[in-house]
Write a protein that holds these residues in place. Sequence first.
Motif, mmCIF file in Angstrom:
data_model
loop_
_atom_site.group_PDB
_atom_site.id
_atom_site.type_symbol
_atom_site.label_atom_id
_atom_site.label_comp_id
_atom_site.label_asym_id
_atom_site.label_seq_id
_atom_site.Cartn_x
_atom_site.Cartn_y
_atom_site.Cartn_z
ATOM 1 N N ALA A 67 0.622 -0.245 2.231
ATOM 2 C CA ALA A 67 0.545 -1.570 1.956
ATOM 3 C C ALA A 67 1.531 -2.156 0.964
ATOM 4 C CB ALA A 67 -0.968 -1.891 1.416
ATOM 5 N N ALA A 68 1.701 -1.321 0.004
ATOM 6 C CA ALA A 68 2.661 -1.806 -1.180
ATOM 7 C C ALA A 68 4.109 -1.654 -0.579
ATOM 8 C CB ALA A 68 2.584 -0.986 -2.359
ATOM 9 N N VAL A 69 4.358 -0.508 0.149
ATOM 10 C CA VAL A 69 5.575 -0.305 1.068
ATOM 11 C C VAL A 69 6.150 -1.369 1.986
ATOM 12 C CG1 VAL A 69 6.880 1.199 2.598
ATOM 13 C CG2 VAL A 69 5.673 2.134 0.473
ATOM 14 N N ASN A 70 5.002 -1.883 2.564
ATOM 15 C CA ASN A 70 5.107 -3.050 3.519
ATOM 16 C C ASN A 70 4.965 -4.342 3.065
ATOM 17 O OD1 ASN A 70 5.553 -1.191 5.762
ATOM 18 N ND2 ASN A 70 3.187 -1.059 5.672
ATOM 19 N N GLY A 71 5.126 -4.554 1.475
ATOM 20 C CA GLY A 71 5.181 -5.556 0.761
ATOM 21 C C GLY A 71 3.791 -6.409 0.414
ATOM 22 N N TYR A 72 2.695 -5.774 0.470
ATOM 23 C CA TYR A 72 1.542 -6.240 -0.021
ATOM 24 C C TYR A 72 1.160 -5.851 -1.378
ATOM 25 C CZ TYR A 72 0.839 -7.475 5.121
ATOM 26 O OH TYR A 72 0.980 -8.175 6.239
ATOM 27 N N GLY A 73 0.493 -6.785 -2.193
ATOM 28 C CA GLY A 73 -0.058 -6.424 -3.445
ATOM 29 C C GLY A 73 0.663 -7.344 -4.201
ATOM 30 N N PRO A 74 0.001 -7.052 -5.415
ATOM 31 C CA PRO A 74 0.506 -7.815 -6.740
ATOM 32 C C PRO A 74 2.133 -7.746 -7.017
ATOM 33 C CG PRO A 74 -0.735 -6.452 -7.739
ATOM 34 C CD PRO A 74 -1.190 -6.437 -6.033
ATOM 35 N N ASP A 75 2.697 -8.741 -7.253
ATOM 36 C CA ASP A 75 4.219 -8.473 -7.736
ATOM 37 C C ASP A 75 4.172 -9.351 -9.166
ATOM 38 O OD1 ASP A 75 6.836 -8.233 -8.260
ATOM 39 O OD2 ASP A 75 7.453 -9.635 -6.383
ATOM 40 N N GLU A 76 3.811 -8.672 -10.425
ATOM 41 C CA GLU A 76 3.844 -9.398 -11.696
ATOM 42 C C GLU A 76 4.590 -8.835 -12.443
ATOM 43 O OE1 GLU A 76 -0.385 -8.715 -12.100
ATOM 44 O OE2 GLU A 76 -1.030 -10.621 -10.831
ATOM 45 N N TRP A 77 5.520 -7.686 -12.015
ATOM 46 C CA TRP A 77 6.425 -6.945 -13.289
ATOM 47 C C TRP A 77 7.677 -6.846 -12.597
ATOM 48 C CZ3 TRP A 77 4.811 -6.117 -18.056
ATOM 49 C CH2 TRP A 77 3.297 -6.146 -18.221
ATOM 50 N N LYS A 78 8.888 -6.986 -13.377
ATOM 51 C CA LYS A 78 10.194 -6.532 -12.930
ATOM 52 C C LYS A 78 10.950 -5.657 -14.093
ATOM 53 C CE LYS A 78 11.912 -10.933 -14.824
ATOM 54 N NZ LYS A 78 12.645 -12.170 -14.371
ATOM 55 N N TRP A 79 11.803 -5.139 -13.749
ATOM 56 C CA TRP A 79 12.575 -4.276 -14.615
ATOM 57 C C TRP A 79 13.741 -5.000 -15.222
ATOM 58 C CZ3 TRP A 79 11.828 -0.100 -17.335
ATOM 59 C CH2 TRP A 79 13.021 0.505 -17.894
ATOM 60 N N ASP A 80 13.837 -5.260 -16.665
ATOM 61 C CA ASP A 80 14.785 -5.751 -17.153
ATOM 62 C C ASP A 80 15.774 -4.911 -17.876
ATOM 63 O OD1 ASP A 80 16.220 -7.073 -19.449
ATOM 64 O OD2 ASP A 80 14.691 -8.501 -19.822
ATOM 65 N N ALA A 81 17.048 -4.681 -17.102
ATOM 66 C CA ALA A 81 17.873 -3.705 -17.584
ATOM 67 C C ALA A 81 18.446 -3.850 -18.656
ATOM 68 C CB ALA A 81 18.783 -3.408 -16.288
ATOM 69 N N ASP A 82 18.842 -5.188 -19.075
ATOM 70 C CA ASP A 82 19.471 -5.194 -20.717
ATOM 71 C C ASP A 82 18.160 -4.788 -21.620
ATOM 72 O OD1 ASP A 82 21.680 -6.375 -19.373
ATOM 73 O OD2 ASP A 82 20.723 -8.290 -19.680
ATOM 74 N N ALA A 83 16.871 -4.966 -21.379
ATOM 75 C CA ALA A 83 15.947 -4.538 -22.349
ATOM 76 C C ALA A 83 15.578 -3.396 -22.143
ATOM 77 C CB ALA A 83 14.680 -5.476 -22.384
ATOM 78 N N GLY A 84 15.932 -2.695 -21.062
ATOM 79 C CA GLY A 84 15.371 -1.424 -20.765
ATOM 80 C C GLY A 84 13.953 -1.146 -21.011
ATOM 81 N N GLU A 85 13.406 -2.120 -20.151
ATOM 82 C CA GLU A 85 11.857 -2.228 -20.243
ATOM 83 C C GLU A 85 11.082 -3.207 -18.923
ATOM 84 O OE1 GLU A 85 10.175 -3.518 -23.578
ATOM 85 O OE2 GLU A 85 10.935 -5.374 -23.626
ATOM 86 N N PHE A 86 10.037 -2.760 -18.608
ATOM 87 C CA PHE A 86 9.275 -3.774 -17.757
ATOM 88 C C PHE A 86 8.859 -5.034 -18.379
ATOM 89 C CE2 PHE A 86 8.878 -0.068 -14.757
ATOM 90 C CZ PHE A 86 9.221 -0.766 -13.426
ATOM 91 N N VAL A 87 9.003 -6.265 -17.575
ATOM 92 C CA VAL A 87 8.675 -7.592 -18.361
ATOM 93 C C VAL A 87 7.904 -8.203 -17.261
ATOM 94 C CG1 VAL A 87 10.390 -7.462 -20.036
ATOM 95 C CG2 VAL A 87 10.744 -8.685 -17.828
ATOM 96 N N PRO A 88 6.927 -9.289 -17.586
ATOM 97 C CA PRO A 88 6.291 -10.037 -16.583
ATOM 98 C C PRO A 88 7.400 -10.742 -15.843
ATOM 99 C CG PRO A 88 5.294 -10.058 -18.862
ATOM 100 C CD PRO A 88 6.400 -9.494 -18.991
ATOM 101 N N GLY A 89 6.967 -10.675 -14.279
ATOM 102 C CA GLY A 89 7.847 -11.742 -13.731
ATOM 103 C C GLY A 89 8.031 -10.925 -12.282
ATOM 104 N N SER A 90 8.509 -11.644 -11.195
ATOM 105 C CA SER A 90 8.519 -11.077 -9.948
ATOM 106 C C SER A 90 10.050 -10.528 -9.564
ATOM 107 C CB SER A 90 7.986 -12.344 -9.089
ATOM 108 O OG SER A 90 7.978 -11.830 -7.816
ATOM 109 N N ASP A 91 9.908 -9.341 -8.922
ATOM 110 C CA ASP A 91 11.030 -8.808 -8.373
ATOM 111 C C ASP A 91 10.964 -8.602 -7.040
ATOM 112 O OD1 ASP A 91 9.527 -6.645 -8.348
ATOM 113 O OD2 ASP A 91 10.752 -5.522 -9.760
#
Length: 412
Positions: A203-227
Amino acid sequence: MAFSFRSIGRKQDRRGSALILTALALLPLIAILALVVDWGRLCVTKAELQRAADAAAMAGAAELQKAQAPGSKLSPLAAEAAARRAAMEYAALNTASGTPLELKNADIEVGYLANPLQPGAKLDTSKPEFFNALRVHMRRDAGSNGAIPMYFARVFGKHHADCRASATAAFIANVKGFLKPIADDGPHLPMLPFTLDQETWQAAVNGYGPDEWKWDADAGEFVPGSDGIPEVNLYPPRTHRGDDDDDGGDDGDGRGRSGRRSHPTSSAANRGSVNIGTSTYNMLHIARQILYGISLQDWEFHNGGLSFDENGELFLDGKPGIAGAFQLHLQRIVGHGRIVPIYSSAQRHKGEDTATYTIVEWAGMHIAEVDLIGGQKRFIAQAGEVIVTGTVPEPNPIRRSRYIFSRVWLAQ
């Protein structure tokens, strides 16, 4: 003292013969010189063309691999086009005998190698969605980059010569399993000893599920947000309303906190740990594998490899549930890539809190958030690229592991 004109004539005759013999001997010497100089020039050009072909093939294959990573918006045809452009750009950074090189589009082949480890494997160009190899033909001839001018060989009527080099770069994108590193002190395999049910993963591979985290390359960590890449919760959900445990975001109506449709299943309640490198549940063993992955000692238990059988299955014993004691260990790998075994079913052992898991896929994931102590327990991961050594290719494209790749290498 006697003096003879006859003897003087004989000496002059001999001197004339020596000149003729010397002239005749120079002809093969000139031929050898032509061979050495012009052949050496061809060898140098061949080596330069080979380096250009290698670099172009590697660059193109790397683009194909990038296009198969989570979050890529490229269609298979767009990925092929990007790979061709990268190959041509890298070829143009090279020269052969001082001539800047141009790689023609017709001299690039993009395709699928079911087993890149097999010498001489045929490149299948009919399956763009599976493309994992790129072949380059670098040429110096009348049709591309100009034939190589000869010098001494002109004496024998040879004014130009052709020179060609080919290279094929590939990677394994559909992984059947893994082998123990060859070196005694080889790298650990970054595999988590925890499982996720196949339905939730698909389901996740097909785009279903929560999308609440995104990778911040500058900070080098996951931050709240959609990607655009849904997350999954490896923590087992509650099995009925009223449980104290939470499934980490499902509010009971099938939607995560983001409001996107999720797919909780009864099989999801069996999420838990699997025994890798041991026959019994051992918390110290699991804690070590969380941090460092599968060790060389763990491989010995599995006879040096973990792979699916002819039916595409691997059976591992384990224990449903994830202990809160692993909170600190898991938090230390937040942001890191890990391989997660995906199970299609879990057979509970009668009278015990253990089960046998049928593993049918490997999934590449990055750990985004962990909270095994709070009121809403969650172990959140997002599909992510994981590149490892020791991969075993799955020749059947219908059986598909996701987001785990070998390194790109020169296969042919």
